[in-house]
Design an enzyme around this catalytic site. Structure first.
Site, mmCIF file in Angstrom:
data_model
loop_
_atom_site.group_PDB
_atom_site.id
_atom_site.type_symbol
_atom_site.label_atom_id
_atom_site.label_comp_id
_atom_site.label_asym_id
_atom_site.label_seq_id
_atom_site.Cartn_x
_atom_site.Cartn_y
_atom_site.Cartn_z
ATOM 1 N N LEU A 8 0.849 -1.254 0.287
ATOM 2 C CA LEU A 8 -0.038 0.160 -0.025
ATOM 3 C C LEU A 8 0.840 1.112 -0.021
ATOM 4 C CD1 LEU A 8 -2.778 -1.011 2.670
ATOM 5 C CD2 LEU A 8 -2.544 -1.753 0.319
ATOM 6 N N ALA A 10 -0.480 4.492 -1.535
ATOM 7 C CA ALA A 10 -1.238 5.532 -2.439
ATOM 8 C C ALA A 10 -1.447 6.668 -1.467
ATOM 9 C CB ALA A 10 -2.536 4.902 -2.625
ATOM 10 N N GLY A 11 -1.066 6.728 -0.190
ATOM 11 C CA GLY A 11 -1.325 7.933 0.624
ATOM 12 C C GLY A 11 -0.539 9.013 0.559
ATOM 13 N N ARG A 15 1.800 14.492 6.821
ATOM 14 C CA ARG A 15 2.484 14.787 8.177
ATOM 15 C C ARG A 15 4.192 14.990 7.814
ATOM 16 N NH1 ARG A 15 0.811 10.898 12.622
ATOM 17 N NH2 ARG A 15 0.197 9.480 10.767
ATOM 18 N N GLY A 100 3.646 0.492 2.364
ATOM 19 C CA GLY A 100 5.120 1.086 1.552
ATOM 20 C C GLY A 100 5.824 2.051 2.615
ATOM 21 N N ARG A 332 35.359 12.398 -11.031
ATOM 22 C CA ARG A 332 33.857 12.636 -11.408
ATOM 23 C C ARG A 332 33.996 11.274 -12.146
ATOM 24 N NH1 ARG A 332 34.537 18.319 -13.959
ATOM 25 N NH2 ARG A 332 32.506 17.616 -15.050
ATOM 26 N N TYR A 386 37.962 21.750 -23.386
ATOM 27 C CA TYR A 386 36.716 22.392 -23.819
ATOM 28 C C TYR A 386 36.904 23.707 -24.774
ATOM 29 C CZ TYR A 386 31.916 24.204 -23.310
ATOM 30 O OH TYR A 386 30.610 24.565 -23.724
ATOM 31 N N SER A 404 55.380 21.253 -14.704
ATOM 32 C CA SER A 404 54.227 22.057 -13.884
ATOM 33 C C SER A 404 53.568 23.311 -14.807
ATOM 34 C CB SER A 404 55.031 22.651 -12.562
ATOM 35 O OG SER A 404 55.386 21.593 -11.657
ATOM 36 N N ARG A 439 56.684 28.394 -25.032
ATOM 37 C CA ARG A 439 56.507 29.358 -24.057
ATOM 38 C C ARG A 439 57.404 30.554 -24.481
ATOM 39 N NH1 ARG A 439 59.312 26.045 -19.374
ATOM 40 N NH2 ARG A 439 61.595 26.785 -19.787
HETATM 41 C C1 UD1 Z 1 -2.941 1.610 9.654
HETATM 42 C C2 UD1 Z 1 -3.822 0.723 10.291
HETATM 43 C C3 UD1 Z 1 -3.403 0.573 11.568
HETATM 44 C C4 UD1 Z 1 -1.939 0.216 11.911
HETATM 45 C C5 UD1 Z 1 -1.002 1.413 11.185
HETATM 46 C C6 UD1 Z 1 0.396 0.680 11.308
HETATM 47 C C7 UD1 Z 1 -5.944 0.712 8.898
HETATM 48 C C8 UD1 Z 1 -7.276 1.331 9.238
HETATM 49 N N1 UD1 Z 1 -5.363 0.792 10.020
HETATM 50 O O1 UD1 Z 1 -3.184 2.795 10.268
HETATM 51 O O2 UD1 Z 1 -4.438 -0.442 12.230
HETATM 52 O O3 UD1 Z 1 -1.737 0.133 13.076
HETATM 53 O O4 UD1 Z 1 -1.447 1.293 9.580
HETATM 54 O O5 UD1 Z 1 1.202 1.652 10.744
HETATM 55 O O6 UD1 Z 1 -5.771 -0.104 8.155
HETATM 56 N N2 UD1 Z 1 -2.911 3.747 2.182
HETATM 57 C C9 UD1 Z 1 -3.538 3.601 0.823
HETATM 58 N N3 UD1 Z 1 -4.685 3.950 0.541
HETATM 59 C C10 UD1 Z 1 -5.641 4.556 1.326
HETATM 60 C C11 UD1 Z 1 -5.130 4.729 2.794
HETATM 61 C C12 UD1 Z 1 -3.693 4.407 2.963
HETATM 62 O O7 UD1 Z 1 -2.561 3.109 -0.040
HETATM 63 O O8 UD1 Z 1 -6.510 4.898 0.880
HETATM 64 C C13 UD1 Z 1 -1.545 3.391 2.403
HETATM 65 C C14 UD1 Z 1 -0.689 4.377 2.971
HETATM 66 O O9 UD1 Z 1 0.094 5.114 1.717
HETATM 67 C C15 UD1 Z 1 0.329 3.858 3.824
HETATM 68 C C16 UD1 Z 1 -0.490 2.596 4.446
HETATM 69 O O10 UD1 Z 1 -1.613 2.271 3.452
HETATM 70 O O11 UD1 Z 1 1.473 3.179 3.251
HETATM 71 C C17 UD1 Z 1 -1.238 2.666 5.736
HETATM 72 O O12 UD1 Z 1 -1.809 4.090 5.821
HETATM 73 P P1 UD1 Z 1 -2.111 5.025 6.780
HETATM 74 O O13 UD1 Z 1 -3.033 6.002 6.496
HETATM 75 O O14 UD1 Z 1 -0.704 5.471 7.384
HETATM 76 O O15 UD1 Z 1 -2.709 4.181 7.877
HETATM 77 P P2 UD1 Z 1 -2.625 4.242 9.424
HETATM 78 O O16 UD1 Z 1 -3.667 5.474 9.859
HETATM 79 O O17 UD1 Z 1 -1.446 4.687 10.055
#
Ligand code: UD1
Ligand code: CA
Length: 453
Positions: A8, A10-11, A15, A100, A332, A386, A404, A439
């Site tokens: 995963l 996509a987030g 922060r 991820g 380089r 160059y 030199s 020279r």
């Molecule tokens: C999630 C878990 C939580 C766990 C924590 C561990 C859920 C509901 N909660 O929370 O229980 O303790 O991870 O770190 O699963 N992502 C997507 N698509 C989305 C949302 C998230 O790809 O729609 C990906 C994010 O990019 C990330 C991962 O999923 O890599 C976790 O998402 P994040 O929003 O950080 O989850 P937490 O709230 O930390």
């Protein structure tokens, strides 16, 4: 059994306060996401699916070829992310789900985790850990009598009592393909965040009388996810520590491992000594008995055995056995330095081949050159490569002496055993064994500055 992984990614990672998608922030030289991919590959995952959304294009660009992407255009939660990958999931496979942003879960831990899942014949298994401070994580709910897993509650949905639970969800799961495919359509957004929680799959499977497992690991450090720059620095520190530990156990000396920065894929031979402040970056191989001095930076380079590098920068180059580089030298890309060569202070070399036993001890620029063996390049020599439009090549034979402060205006060739007088500006080829002087002659004006008495 065939193994598939869904990672995963996509987030947005709000922060992090960054223009870069969170999973592309680097630790130990490569993006967070690529560490996760490496670990999945090491446990034998054949089919890698990465769910991308925020910054999908830039994330996809960093992926290795073997990873396939699935687009989650709108981020509606971790459950929704897996739903987006559904039509690529194999009901017969074991499906590993990884975050991820959690790159510290090692391949060994994943292996043990998969073993627990398979031995228990669970429909789903979650990887957990106990934390002193579980704030922010989903909590593991267990049956008070049997201790078996009941489900996972997100912090935002938890009661004060549930918040006091210290066992947390790492965000890593194993599923039987069919069980996962059956349960995903049952997820709802009925929670505080109105998201599809992947975590809900466990209690839903349990309701269907399927066995769900939990594998709690001792080393809580491994499950750490990156949500802020502070955590990024912590994860970086843990990675560096692991990498340095491995090298030291293999016979590398580090004067101060806390202040030595080695990327994940670097190879170093035994009895090599590394001083503080050295940065040894991706793609570098270093031989045995080398001495890497303080504040040196070596990137994507091959350093043979017995090389001494002092306070110098080397990128995409090769350095032969027994050669000394620096202090303050700059190699380089495309520099290939022979054996027992000396490249001294304030010498810059670019895209050049330098033969065995040659020397350039101080203050020179060597660019686009092919230099033979046992050549002396004097202090202040400039390879004038160059002309304002194009780069040209200088070729120097064996046993040549360049005095030199000479300028070698390329293209130019200097034959074996030739000698270039100090201060010459060489624009024409010099035949073998010749002395080239280019020279103006010195003239002395006698008594020119004699004081009147
Ligand atoms: C999630 C878990 C939580 C766990 C924590 C561990 C859920 C509901 N909660 O929370 O229980 O303790 O991870 O770190 O699963 N992502 C997507 N698509 C989305 C949302 C998230 O790809 O729609 C990906 C994010 O990019 C990330 C991962 O999923 O890599 C976790 O998402 P994040 O929003 O950080 O989850 P937490 O709230 O930390
Ligand atoms: Ca997270």
């Amino acid at each position: 059994m065939k193994k598939q992984a869904v990672i995963l990614a996509a987030g947005e990672g709000t922060r992090m306060k960054s223009a870069l998608p969170k999973v592309l922030h680097r630790v130990a030289g490569i993006p967070l996401l690529n560490h996760v991919i490496n670990h999945a590959t090491q446990v034998g995952v054949e089919d890698l699916l990465v769910v991308v959304g925020h910054g999908a294009e830039s994330v996809s660009r960093e992926l290795p070829e073997k990873a396939k992407t699935v687009l989650q255009a709108e981020q509606k939660g971790t459950g929704h992310a897996v739903i987006c990958a559904m039509d690529q999931l194999d009901p017969e496979a074991l499906i590993l789900i990884l975050s991820g942003d959690a790159p510290l879960i090692s391949a060994e831990t994943l292996e043990k985790f998969i073993e627990t899942h398979e031995k228990g014949n669970y429909a789903a298994t979650v990887l957990s850990a106990r934390l002193e401070d579980p704030t922010g994580y989903g909590r593991i709910l267990r049956n008070e009598e049997t201790c078996s897993l009941m489900g996972i509650i997100e912090e935002k949905d938890a009661t004060p009592w549930q918040k006091s639970i210290q066992e947390i969800n790492s965000g890593t799961y194993c599923f039987k393909g069919k069980a996962l495919l059956d349960v995903l359509p049952k997820l709802s957004q009925d929670n505080v965040q109105q998201e599809y929680y992947l975590t809900d799959t466990l209690s839903l499977l349990k309701k269907d009388d399927l066995a769900v497992g939990v594998c709690c690991i001792d080393n809580a450090e491994e499950i750490m996810a990156v949500n802020t720059r502070v955590q990024l620095a912590q994860v970086e520190g843990i990675f560096r520590k692991r990498i340095n530990h491995r090298h030291m156990m293999n016979g590398v000396t580090m004067l101060n491992p806390q202040n030595t920065y080695i990327d994940h894929d670097v190879v170093i031979g035994k009895d090599t000594v590394i001083e503080p402040g050295a940065m040894i970056e991706c793609g570098t191989i270093i031989g045995e008995n080398c001495h890497i001095g303080q504040n040196s930076r070596i990137s994507d380079s091959f350093i043979e055995s017995g090389v001494t590098i002092t306070n110098s920068t080397i990128t995409s180059s090769r350095v032969g056995e027994g050669t000394t580089i620096g202090p303050y030298a700059y190699l380089r890309p495309g520099s290939c330095i022979g054996k027992r060569v000396r490249i001294g202070d304030f010498v810059e070399v670019k895209n050049s081949i330098i033969g065995d036993d040659s020397r350039s001890a101080h203050l020179a620029y060597i660019g686009d050159a092919k230099i033979g063996k046992n050549v002396n390049v004097g202090c202040g020599v400039v390879f004038v490569n160059y002309d304002g439009k194009e780069k040209h090549q200088t070729t120097i034979g064996n046993n040549v002496f360049i005095g030199s402060n000479a300028n070698l205006v390329a293209p130019v060739t200097i034959g074996d055993h030739a000698f270039v007088a100090a201060g010459s500006t060489i624009t024409e080829d010099v035949p073998p064994e010749a002395l080239a002087i280019a020279r103006s002659r010195q003239s002395n004006k006698e008594e020119w500055n004699k004081e009147e008495q």
